[in-house]
Design a protein around this motif. Structure first.
Motif, mmCIF file in Angstrom:
data_model
loop_
_atom_site.group_PDB
_atom_site.id
_atom_site.type_symbol
_atom_site.label_atom_id
_atom_site.label_comp_id
_atom_site.label_asym_id
_atom_site.label_seq_id
_atom_site.Cartn_x
_atom_site.Cartn_y
_atom_site.Cartn_z
ATOM 1 N N ALA A 137 61.031 7.141 15.203
ATOM 2 C CA ALA A 137 60.174 7.951 14.311
ATOM 3 C C ALA A 137 59.310 8.775 14.952
ATOM 4 O O ALA A 137 59.184 10.102 14.422
ATOM 5 C CB ALA A 137 59.231 6.805 13.596
ATOM 6 N N LEU A 138 58.788 8.726 16.216
ATOM 7 C CA LEU A 138 57.971 9.636 16.608
ATOM 8 C C LEU A 138 58.723 10.886 17.212
ATOM 9 O O LEU A 138 58.074 12.081 17.233
ATOM 10 C CB LEU A 138 57.156 9.119 17.896
ATOM 11 N N HIS A 139 60.030 10.783 17.612
ATOM 12 C CA HIS A 139 60.789 11.657 18.036
ATOM 13 C C HIS A 139 61.066 12.782 16.707
ATOM 14 O O HIS A 139 60.956 13.656 17.092
ATOM 15 C CB HIS A 139 62.122 11.088 18.535
ATOM 16 N N GLU A 140 61.387 12.035 15.738
ATOM 17 C CA GLU A 140 61.659 12.994 14.395
ATOM 18 C C GLU A 140 60.480 13.560 13.878
ATOM 19 O O GLU A 140 60.555 14.734 13.868
ATOM 20 C CB GLU A 140 62.317 12.073 13.496
ATOM 21 N N LEU A 141 59.324 12.857 14.050
ATOM 22 C CA LEU A 141 58.251 13.599 13.767
ATOM 23 C C LEU A 141 57.835 14.622 15.054
ATOM 24 O O LEU A 141 57.043 15.800 14.248
ATOM 25 C CB LEU A 141 57.065 12.556 13.733
ATOM 26 N N GLU A 171 61.681 14.693 22.363
ATOM 27 C CA GLU A 171 61.519 13.385 23.219
ATOM 28 C C GLU A 171 60.362 13.370 24.126
ATOM 29 O O GLU A 171 59.798 12.239 24.174
ATOM 30 C CB GLU A 171 63.081 13.150 24.120
ATOM 31 N N THR A 172 59.855 14.398 24.878
ATOM 32 C CA THR A 172 58.613 14.412 25.622
ATOM 33 C C THR A 172 57.542 14.196 24.694
ATOM 34 O O THR A 172 56.831 13.328 25.251
ATOM 35 C CB THR A 172 58.776 15.780 26.422
ATOM 36 N N LEU A 173 57.443 14.794 23.705
ATOM 37 C CA LEU A 173 56.312 14.806 22.574
ATOM 38 C C LEU A 173 56.117 13.356 22.151
ATOM 39 O O LEU A 173 55.059 12.941 22.147
ATOM 40 C CB LEU A 173 56.305 15.808 21.711
ATOM 41 N N ALA A 174 57.352 12.806 21.690
ATOM 42 C CA ALA A 174 57.257 11.381 21.180
ATOM 43 C C ALA A 174 56.670 10.457 22.261
ATOM 44 O O ALA A 174 55.936 9.472 22.044
ATOM 45 C CB ALA A 174 58.704 11.029 20.716
ATOM 46 N N SER A 175 57.072 10.547 23.643
ATOM 47 C CA SER A 175 56.724 9.789 24.682
ATOM 48 C C SER A 175 55.289 10.025 24.788
ATOM 49 O O SER A 175 54.678 9.103 24.903
ATOM 50 C CB SER A 175 57.380 10.027 25.782
ATOM 51 N N LEU A 176 54.609 11.198 24.959
ATOM 52 C CA LEU A 176 53.333 11.511 25.297
ATOM 53 C C LEU A 176 52.716 10.756 24.152
ATOM 54 O O LEU A 176 51.545 10.349 24.326
ATOM 55 C CB LEU A 176 53.044 12.962 25.265
ATOM 56 N N LEU A 177 52.984 11.067 22.767
ATOM 57 C CA LEU A 177 52.159 10.222 21.706
ATOM 58 C C LEU A 177 52.084 8.847 21.716
ATOM 59 O O LEU A 177 50.997 8.248 21.604
ATOM 60 C CB LEU A 177 52.850 10.844 20.366
ATOM 61 N N GLY A 178 53.415 8.309 22.110
ATOM 62 C CA GLY A 178 53.315 6.888 22.186
ATOM 63 C C GLY A 178 52.317 6.365 23.604
ATOM 64 O O GLY A 178 51.792 5.315 23.427
ATOM 65 N N GLN A 179 52.350 7.017 24.416
ATOM 66 C CA GLN A 179 51.308 6.855 25.454
ATOM 67 C C GLN A 179 49.949 6.843 24.960
ATOM 68 O O GLN A 179 49.203 5.901 25.368
ATOM 69 C CB GLN A 179 51.470 7.672 26.738
ATOM 70 N N ARG A 180 49.522 8.004 24.431
ATOM 71 C CA ARG A 180 48.274 8.217 23.885
ATOM 72 C C ARG A 180 47.599 7.164 22.844
ATOM 73 O O ARG A 180 46.862 6.603 22.753
ATOM 74 C CB ARG A 180 48.069 9.685 23.061
ATOM 75 N N ALA A 181 48.734 6.557 22.208
ATOM 76 C CA ALA A 181 48.528 5.399 21.280
ATOM 77 C C ALA A 181 48.633 4.142 21.894
ATOM 78 O O ALA A 181 48.171 3.095 21.408
ATOM 79 C CB ALA A 181 49.792 5.473 19.956
#
Length: 184
Positions: A97-101, A149-159
């Motif tokens: 979901a974060l990847h698509e967002l 993919e990079t942004l989704a991973s970074l957002l997951g880390q921040r969360a």
């Protein structure tokens, strides 16, 4: 029916290709400006994003057929839909979901093409007249996929959903320098 899919060539908005380091820097800069709820809740995050941009975004679990992408984004004239395979659960579901967002956050450009055979099979119940664009994740070769993919991973880390890999204790200065050069 016409659908839009991600461009398959990697180019900056100015026309030049980005290195992986540049992709990472761009995503880190963007991630710093994004509010992440604390404690993290995916539905709240998606709802807040839709509110901020003045266009609702809905998360939908869907039984995607074998061979279909695990996630995609469908845009209509009134809303965006993040579709995640119903087979995904837990952190895999959140990451898809974060990847698509992330594609929406990165404002990736689209390329119109004629109907792809699989699109009608994926969404037989959806009126082709309401689909403005459809984005499907199938590989990580394009710059847009690398960025998402990079942004989704970074957002997951921040969360706080997952942690970056712990730094290794180098045993050799050459290994340490090589590791630093490959980090980004």
């Amino acid at each position: 029916m016409r659908i839009a899919v991600w461009r398959q060539h990697a180019a900056l908005r100015d026309g030049g290709p980005m290195t992986l380091r540049q992709v990472r820097r761009r995503c880190e800069q963007l991630a710093r400006g994004i509010r992440v709820p604390d404690p993290f809740d995916l539905d709240t995050f998606i709802s807040d994003f839709g509110t901020d941009r003045g266009r609702p975004v809905h998360l939908i679990a869907f039984d995607l057929p074998p061979g279909a992408p695990c996630g995609l984004c469908v845009s209509t004239d009134v809303a965006d839909y993040l579709v995640v395979t119903s087979a995904a659960t837990g952190m895999q579901r959140v990451h898809i979901a974060l990847h698509e967002l992330a594609h929406l956050l990165l404002e990736h450009r689209l390329h119109l093409i004629d109907d792809v055979q699989g699109s009608r099979q994926l969404f037989r119940h959806l009126d082709p007249g309401v689909v403005r664009a459809m984005f499907a994740r199938t590989n990580y070769s394009s710059q847009e996929e690398q960025e998402a993919e990079t942004l989704a991973s970074l957002l997951g880390q921040r969360a706080g959903l997952w942690r970056p890999p712990a730094p290794r204790t180098p045993s050799d200065p050459v290994v340490e320098r090589l590791g630093r050069s490959l980090e980004h």
